[in-house]
Enzyme design. Structure first.
Site, PDB file in Angstrom:
ATOM      1  N   TYR A   1       0.816  -1.211   0.000  1.00  0.00           N
ATOM      2  CA  TYR A   1       0.000   0.000   0.000  1.00  0.00           C
ATOM      3  C   TYR A   1       0.853   1.265   0.000  1.00  0.00           C
ATOM      4  O   TYR A   1       0.398   2.312  -0.437  1.00  0.00           O
ATOM      5  CB  TYR A   1      -0.904   0.033   1.237  1.00  0.00           C
ATOM      6  CG  TYR A   1      -2.188  -0.750   1.130  1.00  0.00           C
ATOM      7  CD1 TYR A   1      -2.169  -2.105   0.840  1.00  0.00           C
ATOM      8  CD2 TYR A   1      -3.414  -0.136   1.347  1.00  0.00           C
ATOM      9  CE1 TYR A   1      -3.351  -2.829   0.769  1.00  0.00           C
ATOM     10  CE2 TYR A   1      -4.596  -0.847   1.283  1.00  0.00           C
ATOM     11  CZ  TYR A   1      -4.567  -2.187   0.987  1.00  0.00           C
ATOM     12  OH  TYR A   1      -5.734  -2.892   0.924  1.00  0.00           O
TER      13      TYR A   1
ATOM     14  N   LYS B   1       3.819 -15.520   2.462  1.00  0.00           N
ATOM     15  CA  LYS B   1       4.034 -16.272   1.219  1.00  0.00           C
ATOM     16  C   LYS B   1       5.532 -16.537   1.120  1.00  0.00           C
ATOM     17  O   LYS B   1       6.201 -16.152   0.151  1.00  0.00           O
ATOM     18  CB  LYS B   1       3.490 -15.466   0.021  1.00  0.00           C
ATOM     19  CG  LYS B   1       3.443 -16.239  -1.275  1.00  0.00           C
ATOM     20  CD  LYS B   1       2.380 -17.335  -1.322  1.00  0.00           C
ATOM     21  CE  LYS B   1       2.489 -18.135  -2.599  1.00  0.00           C
ATOM     22  NZ  LYS B   1       1.536 -19.285  -2.641  1.00  0.00           N
TER      23      LYS B   1
ATOM     24  N   ASP C   1      -2.315 -18.668   0.675  1.00  0.00           N
ATOM     25  CA  ASP C   1      -3.319 -19.437  -0.080  1.00  0.00           C
ATOM     26  C   ASP C   1      -3.936 -20.525   0.801  1.00  0.00           C
ATOM     27  O   ASP C   1      -5.160 -20.714   0.839  1.00  0.00           O
ATOM     28  CB  ASP C   1      -2.736 -20.011  -1.383  1.00  0.00           C
ATOM     29  CG  ASP C   1      -1.401 -20.714  -1.210  1.00  0.00           C
ATOM     30  OD1 ASP C   1      -0.843 -20.700  -0.084  1.00  0.00           O
ATOM     31  OD2 ASP C   1      -0.910 -21.306  -2.199  1.00  0.00           O
TER      32      ASP C   1
ATOM     33  N   ASP D   1      -6.077  -7.345   4.344  1.00  0.00           N
ATOM     34  CA  ASP D   1      -7.242  -6.721   3.703  1.00  0.00           C
ATOM     35  C   ASP D   1      -8.132  -7.811   3.119  1.00  0.00           C
ATOM     36  O   ASP D   1      -9.356  -7.825   3.314  1.00  0.00           O
ATOM     37  CB  ASP D   1      -6.752  -5.764   2.602  1.00  0.00           C
ATOM     38  CG  ASP D   1      -7.902  -5.082   1.895  1.00  0.00           C
ATOM     39  OD1 ASP D   1      -8.823  -4.618   2.582  1.00  0.00           O
ATOM     40  OD2 ASP D   1      -7.879  -5.011   0.642  1.00  0.00           O
TER      41      ASP D   1
ATOM     42  N   ASP E   1     -11.975  -9.574   4.830  1.00  0.00           N
ATOM     43  CA  ASP E   1     -13.257  -9.615   4.122  1.00  0.00           C
ATOM     44  C   ASP E   1     -13.790 -11.054   4.094  1.00  0.00           C
ATOM     45  O   ASP E   1     -14.989 -11.295   4.298  1.00  0.00           O
ATOM     46  CB  ASP E   1     -13.108  -9.129   2.667  1.00  0.00           C
ATOM     47  CG  ASP E   1     -13.345  -7.630   2.516  1.00  0.00           C
ATOM     48  OD1 ASP E   1     -13.063  -6.886   3.479  1.00  0.00           O
ATOM     49  OD2 ASP E   1     -13.794  -7.204   1.431  1.00  0.00           O
TER      50      ASP E   1
HETATM   51  C1  IPM Z   1     -10.273  -1.561   4.285  1.00  0.00           C
HETATM   52  C2  IPM Z   1     -10.527  -0.923   2.947  1.00  0.00           C
HETATM   53  C3  IPM Z   1      -9.375   0.010   2.630  1.00  0.00           C
HETATM   54  C4  IPM Z   1      -8.112  -0.817   2.578  1.00  0.00           C
HETATM   55  C5  IPM Z   1      -9.561   0.838   1.341  1.00  0.00           C
HETATM   56  C6  IPM Z   1     -10.852   1.619   1.366  1.00  0.00           C
HETATM   57  C7  IPM Z   1      -8.405   1.748   1.094  1.00  0.00           C
HETATM   58  O1  IPM Z   1     -10.710  -1.895   1.971  1.00  0.00           O
HETATM   59  O2  IPM Z   1     -10.197  -0.824   5.284  1.00  0.00           O
HETATM   60  O3  IPM Z   1     -10.168  -2.773   4.358  1.00  0.00           O
HETATM   61  O4  IPM Z   1      -7.818  -1.438   1.543  1.00  0.00           O
HETATM   62  O5  IPM Z   1      -7.403  -0.848   3.574  1.00  0.00           O
HETATM   63 MN    MN Z   2     -10.710  -3.941   2.726  1.00  0.00          MN
END
Ligand code: IPM
Ligand code: MN
Length: 353
Positions: A141, A189, A221, A245, A249
């Protein structure tokens, strides 16, 4: 306790879910005789629309002076054509970095009543309670060099981590594990990337300071697969920025909905507390968003931002109690089940408190 809380509602569903979280904090303050003051700031697309930078300097200086920061979401399709540095999302990256918030805590757990809300069989999900610890101010990032070549035919991003960057987030994971089931899985990884080999080596070194915590390593993975197959086998999952990240999710969706997940970003400056979900423009302004991620972020703000652990537990129990009724926001409702709106769900939690 006196606390100045900076609220950054941001874009899309951000204002709706932060309103629910503020109502919860106000209720806690009045019950426990704390004095919380709330101040708002602009961030993301709403700042861009006001002809300001994604992270206006005024917002950053308010953030530095706050006791804690509550954020809704950033992201607006109106700015989709812009390069990364000029998009709403860049505000969040700048804020995390400017405040030195290198440790991102993203707890995902199975909630009673939601055993069947996600894609997993209830018996697979049973007992799931994972704390993702994501490194937040390094890696792909932020690595330099980065950018698009002059002819637009190639682009580069850089994955770079130093030993101190890895070590400080590893300490967070081990300390948190001590208050939990004392297991850390470090995800990398290392079969392909030098950075991951350094990550693994450094985490292993730090582990020696926590002999009561068990450390294992997984390739990313395999970790993604195990999360789906045996989610309850994870306690603390420690990983770098990009992997965290993605895996957070996944963990959220497996527990029923990404809308459930809160986060705390901690480090040097005041803590930043925000739901893991995004701005969800397609449902913005329709009272359809799930406010639980934001409400649980307010609970993390109480615990990690203000040291009010007991008050945080009250909020979690109130959410749990409301989930035990049949109240379901749109993302959690099964076919034919009535939908509880964002405001109404928030109100139910406040009433419980
Ligand atoms: C998160 C989001 C952010 C990230 C984006 C909005 C920059 O997806 O907080 O997980 O990738 O960190
Ligand atoms: Mn995210």
């Amino acid at each position: 306790m006196n606390a100045q809380i900076l609220v950054l509602p941001g874009d899309g569903i951000g204002p709706e879910v932060t309103a629910a979280a503020i109502a919860v904090l106000e209720r806690i303050a009045s019950k426990a005789a704390h004095a919380f003051t709330f101040r708002e700031g602009l961030i993301g697309g709403v700042a861009l629309a006001a002809d300001l930078d994604p992270l206006p300097s005024e917002t950053l200086s308010r953030a530095r002076g706050a006791s804690a920061i509550l954020l809704g979401a950033v992201g607006d399709p109106a700015f989709d054509q812009r390069p990364p540095g000029q998009r709403p999302e860049s505000a969040l990256l700048q804020l995390r970095s400017a405040l030195g918030l290198h440790a991102n805590l993203r707890p995902a757990r199975m909630w009673p009543g939601l055993e069947s809300a996600g894609p997993l069989k209830p018996e697979v999900l049973a007992g799931t309670d994972v704390m993702v610890v994501r490194e937040l101010t390094g890696g792909l990032y932020y690595g330099e060099p980065r950018g698009l070549s002059a002819d637009g035919q190639s682009a580069v991003n850089t994955l770079r981590y130093s030993v101190p960057e890895i070590a400080r987030v590893a300490h967070w994971a081990f300390r948190l594990a001590r208050g939990r089931r004392r297991r850390v899985v470090s995800v990398d990884k290392a079969n392909v990337l030098e950075v991951s080999r350094l990550w693994r080596q450094t985490v292993t070194t730090i582990a020696a300071e926590y002999p009561d915590v068990t450390l294992t390593h997984e390739y990313v993975d395999a970790a993604a697969m195990k999360l789906a197959l045996t989610p309850a086998s994870f306690d603390v999952l420690l990983t770098e920025n990009m992997f965290g990240d993605i895996l957070s999710d996944e963990a959220g969706a497996l527990c029923g909905s990404l809308g459930l997940l809160p986060s705390a970003s901690l480090g040097e400056g005041p803590g930043l507390f925000e739901p893991v979900h995004g701005s969800a423009p397609s449902i913005a302004g329709q009272n359809l968003a799930n406010p639980i991620g934001a409400i649980l972020s307010a609970a993390m703000l109480l615990e990690h931002g203000l040291g009010l652990r007991e008050e945080a537990a009250h909020v979690e129990r109130a959410v749990e109690a409301v989930l035990k009724t049949s109240a379901r926001t749109a993302d959690l409702a099964s076919a034919g089940q009535p939908i509880t709106g964002t405001r109404e769900f928030g109100r139910l939690v406040v009433d419980r408190l």
